[in-house]
Design a protein around this motif. Structure first.
Motif, mmCIF file in Angstrom:
data_model
loop_
_atom_site.group_PDB
_atom_site.id
_atom_site.type_symbol
_atom_site.label_atom_id
_atom_site.label_comp_id
_atom_site.label_asym_id
_atom_site.label_seq_id
_atom_site.Cartn_x
_atom_site.Cartn_y
_atom_site.Cartn_z
ATOM 1 N N GLY A 8 0.968 -1.203 0.012
ATOM 2 C CA GLY A 8 -0.067 0.093 -0.166
ATOM 3 C C GLY A 8 0.864 1.320 -0.146
ATOM 4 N N LEU A 22 -0.576 -4.616 -4.638
ATOM 5 C CA LEU A 22 -0.798 -5.165 -3.279
ATOM 6 C C LEU A 22 -0.347 -6.490 -3.326
ATOM 7 N N ARG A 58 -12.054 -3.810 0.496
ATOM 8 C CA ARG A 58 -11.613 -2.512 0.967
ATOM 9 C C ARG A 58 -12.604 -1.815 1.904
ATOM 10 N N TYR A 80 -6.999 -1.745 2.417
ATOM 11 C CA TYR A 80 -7.408 -2.783 1.513
ATOM 12 C C TYR A 80 -7.079 -4.223 2.378
ATOM 13 N N THR A 111 -3.977 -2.898 4.439
ATOM 14 C CA THR A 111 -2.867 -2.121 3.890
ATOM 15 C C THR A 111 -3.550 -0.633 3.366
ATOM 16 N N VAL A 123 -4.171 2.438 0.987
ATOM 17 C CA VAL A 123 -4.073 3.174 -0.291
ATOM 18 C C VAL A 123 -4.543 4.466 -0.113
#
Length: 123
Positions: free
Chosen positions: A9, A20, A38, A94, A117, A119
């Motif tokens: 990310g 990813l 997400r 995500y 992670t 984004v």
């Protein structure tokens, strides 16, 4: 027990790309359906993409179809999400998820989750 760890990310500009990764450890990767979800701030977690172990079934949310690609390297126990043509509305945490069985879009169908992670896509 399977453990999932996401990476990759970060920050991207609109129109840019990020990839990813989600590495699975523990029991065999085989027969696992892997998915990406997400969650944007203030919104519910939503389905992004999923792939069965063999890749015979791949599914995408309409919002990412044609821009995101899910793939997996079963020898490395890793699933990827290539995100192209990113938009500010793709900004979210995500999550990688896994289940034994077919590919489903339902959040509740997955009982194995990574830590997520971030984004962030700037306009």
């Amino acid at each position: 027990q399977v453990h999932l760890v996401e990476s990759g990310g970060g920050l991207a500009q609109a129109g840019g790309s990020l990839r990813l990764s989600c590495a699975a450890s523990g029991r065999a990767f085989s027969s696992l359906t892997m998915a990406w979800f997400r969650q944007a701030p203030g919104k519910e977690r939503e389905f992004v993409a999923a792939s069965t172990y063999s890749g015979d079934t791949i599914d995408y949310a309409d919002s990412v179809k044609g821009r995101f690609t899910i793939s997996r390297d079963n020898a490395k126990n890793t699933v990827y999400l290539q995100m192209n043509s990113l938009k500010p509305e793709d900004t979210a945490v995500y999550y990688c998820a896994a289940r034994y069985g077919g590919a489903w879009r339902s959040l509740g169908a997955y009982d194995l989750w990574g830590q997520g992670t971030q984004v962030t896509v700037s306009s």
